[in-house]
Each structure stands twice: as structure tokens, then as C-alpha cells.
Design an enzyme around this catalytic site. Structure first.
Site: not given
Ligand code: F6P
Length: 548
Positions: A212, A218, A274-275, A360, A391, A511
Site C-alpha cells: 500500500k 521487507e 492494509g488488513r 492490529e 493434540h 520499523k
């Protein structure tokens, strides 16, 4: 920009006060008692609509609890806030932005204005361009630099530019073109890029770079590695970039600077968080995989919930009820976490996706007006697909000391021919929710002949609350429905808590510091380190291990 203070603090609202008292009364009430007392509990605490069955009956609530939570929603102005979001009001106050992921799935003829501009035609213009691109890749019309057909699609992005398409691709695998290999690269750890591209032919590979902001370390680093990988295969011929890279971003200048032709860019807007973005162009890799028609179906699933949340009275409003139950456990019964347990291999990435969506969005410590909150906000979301989790960590839910509300998500109709395995899978959903709610008492164990010494160890007290969401089937449409339910659940919680669910300033600090430290880690000579001693020593040791 901050919002004005509300007339009354959340904890002073009459419904909040009433809930505090009620929680004390409910502390020792068991689900077994609640079921025994109320023969119509299941009828009145479950909903069969939107292509799913939502069973809230195994929650530690009475009709009074629900009435008080609904009063709280009213006193906190939930309906008004939902309307404000749909109207394009700038409810993301700290960034002064509208919050309009609902516009991403609006009908072509709808009108949603932001600052007097109808954004719906813009949304559909991008969707149409995405569809044209996806069709070209799927049909083989879009070829690589040497004219080879594209066989591999690699999405590069992180956070909201990764988790949504990654989760949805896995969810919709049965609807995808199996001749296309779709990979996702997010981590700054180069190992992920190396593994995703291992053995692939660059001439048959296209990268979809999603960011965005187009500032994310990254993503830009991995995109750089991808560009080097492609150029190495074509003797540095930069003309290859246009055939092997497309971008999804709101930042055209950044994309251009990187070397991607903006004709190959798919935009979105600052009013999409973004999310909340995978039904925007961020879903391009998904659309290539499943085709435009399936993507459109998925949007219809989102839209059905948007209409539901907006038009259904709060007491029958499924995402609102989900959000209010979270508030009940989080703020009144002291739960810190919530488990999301999908009983579907295809929904394996759902917990990670919901983790970002919730944590977030609602991991906030101040109100819209900027005041420190004096109550708990966003909860910790975690989970794994069943039955694997059974399990691993279910023991703690069954017999540990913590209250852990769980969402069980199942699918009624199997997508494979292994129907018997599906029956067993779903039997486990029902068994777990039953065991968690009602447990096993001393008397039951004794009657069943358990050795006396083992009885205390074997007792399961039960009373762990669960919600079961059973989708009729897993399809693009039902996936959209499921995700939109959780989006609006998160909104509901955020409105009650009076926080900004749509900013994420906390992530920024890490960041910024990472940028500074990256320079120090790689600097020639000994950099002067101005950190705390622990951090400085970590940097020095790492530099030493790398011979610097
Ligand atoms: O983690 C912070 C964050 O800003 C997320 O909100 C976002 O989804 C992610 O980074 C990626 O950001 P971008 O799409 O701008 O690269």
C-alpha cells in the site's frame, strides 16, 4: 486530529455498570445450569442465515447478559458508528481518513462518497482491469519476456499485503487453476524468497508486488531480490521487468521509481486499511488463481454481510453479537485471549489472518479523543486448525486455569471424496464444544468406574465458552461471508472500546528502529551505538559473528 470526548466515559455508562454487577453474579454460573434452566436456549441463541449456522448457545450468557450488552452497544453509539463508516465519514480519526473497505465490494451501481467523490466507479474500474489481467495470465495470452506461458505467480507483500491473499488462496485451492503455481513471499529472511523460487524458470514467473505504502522494507527488499533474479536470467535486459512484474499500491511514484511500468499497476486508496484490503487489488494473486468469476462471488459474500450488519437489528446481527461476546469475556469475565479453531485444512491460515485483523485493529491504549483507557482493549487471537490443535494445546483449554473463549469454524459439506474423514472431522467439532462446555464431573467419572486416585486428575470442569460457525459449504462466497463477519466483529469491539481500530502507529516504532539498526549492523568500522546496553551488546556480538 482527535475526536471530541464522549459525554460519558465507557466505564460510566449505565450498561457498563450493570454488566460489572452482572458479571459478579455470573461468575460461578455453569453452562450446564444455563442449559438446564432454559429449554429455548438453542432456538434463541442460534441463527441460520447468510449460508451458515451460528450457534452462540454455549456461551456463558443469559438473556439478561445479552440485553445488557445490547444496551451497551446502544449507549456506545454502535449503530451510528456503523452508519458513519458506510457513509464515508472519517472514522479513522488519527489519520483523518474514511474507512471504506465496504466500498470494495459495493454493487457497481452504488454510490459511496468520500469528500464528495463517488468512489464506487473507481473500485470497479480497478476490478475490471484486474479481471482483464487475470484472464490474460490464465489463458496464456500474457507471456513472459521470451514468449513463454506464465506458470508461476509470486505475491510479494507483508501484513495486510500478504496474509489476506495467502489465507484466501489456501481456502479456495479447490477453485484454483492447478496448472498455476502460486507462492507468497513476505519475510525479510531471504530464505523465504529462495525457497519460493527454487527450481522455477524466471521466464515462466510473474511477481505481483503488493505494498500500500511502497515503503515497506521487507517488500521492497524482496522485490529487489526478485528483480535481480529475473534480470540475471535475461542478461540484465530491463525490458523483462514489464513482462514479469506488476504492482499493487497506492504510491504510483514509488512504483515508477522501482522500475515497474505504472500501466502494470493496480491502485487502491488510503481509505482501505492494509488488513482490510484483500478484496481490493491486493487480492490480485488470488484472482489470477481462482479467476474473476470466483473473486466476484467472494465479493458478493462480503456484501451480504455488509447489508446484514447495516440493516439487521442489533439483537439478530451476527457480527455485532460476536463482537459483544468478545467484550463480555474480555472486559467482564477477565479473558485475555480468544482461540480461532477452523476445522478445515483449507482454512489453515485463518487464525493468522484474524490475528492481524483483530490485534492490529484493536491493540490500542487510548480512546478516539486520545485519553488513556482504563479497561482492556484488543484481545490476543491465536489458534490452529483442528484436529491438529487437539493434540497440542487443547489440554490447557480443557483443564488449565485460564478462561479461553473459542470460535469453532466448520464446513458442513466436504470438498473431497473422503466423506468418512469429513464426518470424523466434524464429529470432533461437536465433541470438543460439548466437552468444553459440560466437561466431566467427579460423579460421572466415578459412575464410569475411574480409579479413585485418578478422579481429580480426570475431572474436566467444563464451562469454557464456545461459538460454533458452521458454513454450509466452503466456497468463494462463504469465504467472503466469513471474513466480513470478523471485520464487523472487530469494528463492533472497537466502537464499544471507543478506540481507533484503523490506525497502527505502534508498528511504526519498530520499523523506524530497524532502519537505524540495519545501518549500524552493516556499517564499516565500529559505529557509535546510542542504545541501551542490552541492545548495543546484541549489535556488537552480531557484528563480531559476521567478522565486522
Ligand atoms: O505492519 C504494519 C503494516 O503497515 C500493516 O498495517 C500493513 O498491512 C503492512 O505493514 C504492509 O504495509 P504495506 O502494504 O504498505 O507494504
Amino acid at each position: 486530529m482527535m475526536a471530541p470526548k464522549p459525554a460519558r466515559a465507557l466505564t460510566e455508562l449505565p450498561a457498563w455498570r450493570e454488566l460489572e454487577q452482572h458479571a459478579r453474579d455470573m461468575k460461578d454460573v455453569t453452562l450446564r445450569e444455563l442449559f438446564d434452566e432454559d429449554p429455548f436456549r438453542v432456538r434463541d441463541f442460534s441463527f441460520d442465515e447468510l449460508g451458515l449456522y451460528a450457534d452462540f448457545a454455549k456461551n456463558r450468557v443469559t438473556r439478561d447478559t445479552m440485553r445488557m450488552l445490547l444496551d451497551l452497544a446502544e449507549q456506545a453509539g454502535l449503530s451510528e458508528r456503523i452508519e458513519a463508516m458506510f457513509a464515508g465519514d472519517k472514522i479513522n480519526v488519527s489519520e483523518d481518513r474514511a474507512v471504506l473497505h465496504v466500498a470494495l465490494r459495493a454493487d457497481r451501481n452504488a454510490t459511496i462518497d468520500v469528500d464528495g467523490h463517488n468512489v464506487v466507479p473507481d473500485v470497479h474500474e480497478v476490478l475490471d482491469r484486474m479481471a482483464a489481467f487475470a484472464d490474460k495470465v490464465r489463458s496464456g495470452e500474457w507471456t513472459g519476456h521470451t514468449g513463454k506461458r506464465i506458470r508461476n505467480v509470486i505475491n510479494i507483500g507483508i501484513g495486510g499485503s500478504d496474509l489476506g491473499p495467502r489465507m484466501a488462496y489456501q481456502a479456495l485451492l479447490p477453485f484454483s487453476d492447478r496448472d498455476l503455481r502460486v507462492e507468497f513471499v513476505s519475510n525479510i529472511d531471504g530464505a523465504e524468497f529462495v525457497e519460493a523460487t527454487r527450481g522455477l524458470d524466471p521466464a515462466e514467473t510473474i511477481f505481483i508486488v503488493c505494498s500500500k505504502s511502497w515503503h515497506t522494507l521487507e517488500t521492497l527488499t524482496n522485490a529487489g531480490a526478485a528483480r535481480d533474479w529475473v534480470l540475471a536470467a535475461f542478461n540484465g535486459d530491463t525490458a523483462a521487468v514489464a513482462r514479469h512484474f506488476v504492482a499493487v499500491s497506492t504510491n504510483a511514484d514509488g512504483v515508477r521509481e522501482f522500475g515497474i511500468d505504472t500501466d502494470n499497476m493496480f491502485g487502491f486508496w488510503d481509505w482501505v486499511g492494509g488488513r482490510y484490503s484483500f478484496d481490493s487489488a491486493v487480492g490480485l494473486s488470488l484472482m489470477v488463481a481462482v479467476g474473476p468469476d470466483n473473486f466476484t462471488e467472494m465479493l458478493a459474500g462480503f456484501r451480504a454481510v455488509d447489508e446484514h450488519v447495516r440493516k439487521t437489528k442489533l439483537d439478530r446481527n451476527i457480527p455485532v453479537l460476536m463482537g459483544l461476546l468478545s467484550v463480555w469475556y474480555n472486559n467482564f469475565l477477565g479473558a485475555q485471549t480468544q482461540a480461532v479453531l477452523p476445522y478445515s485444512h483449507y482454512l489453515a491460515h485463518l487464525p493468522a489472518y484474524f490475528q492481524q485483523l483483530e490485534m492490529e485493529s484493536n491493540g490500542k491504549h487510548v480512546t478516539l479523543a486520545g485519553d488513556q483507557v482504563d479497561y482492556q482493549t484488543g484481545q490476543i487471537i491465536w489458534g490452529q486448525p483442528g484436529t491438529n490443535g487437539q493434540h497440542a494445546f487443547y489440554q490447557l483449554i480443557h483443564q488449565g486455569t485460564k478462561l479461553i473463549p473459542c470460535d469453532f469454524i466448520g464446513v458442513a459439506k466436504p470438498l473431497s471424496d473422503l466423506e468418512h474423514q469429513h464426518d470424523l472431522l466434524i464429529a470432533n467439532v461437536f465433541a470438543q464444544t460439548e466437552a468444553l462446555a459440560f466437561g466431566r464431573s467427579e460423579k460421572e467419572l466415578r459412575d464410569a468406574g475411574s480409579p479413585e486416585a485418578q478422579i481429580p486428575h480426570r475431572v474436566c470442569k467444563g464451562n469454557q465458552p464456545t461459538t460454533t460457525l458452521m458454513l454450509d459449504q466452503l466456497s468463494p462466497r462463504s469465504l467472503g461471508t466469513l471474513i466480513a463477519l470478523y471485520e464487523h466483529k472487530v469494528l463492533t469491539e472497537g466502537v464499544i472500546w471507543g478506540i481507533d481500530s484503523f490506525d497502527q502507529w505502534g508498528v511504526e516504532l519498530g520499523k523506524i528502529l530497524a532502519g537505524t539498526i540495519a545501518d549500524e549492523v552493516t556499517a564499516d568500522g565500529a559505529p557509535s551505538l546510542k542504545h541501551d546496553e542490552s541492545t548495543s551488546e546484541l549489535i556488537r556480538r552480531y557484528r563480531k559473528s559476521r567478522g565486522r
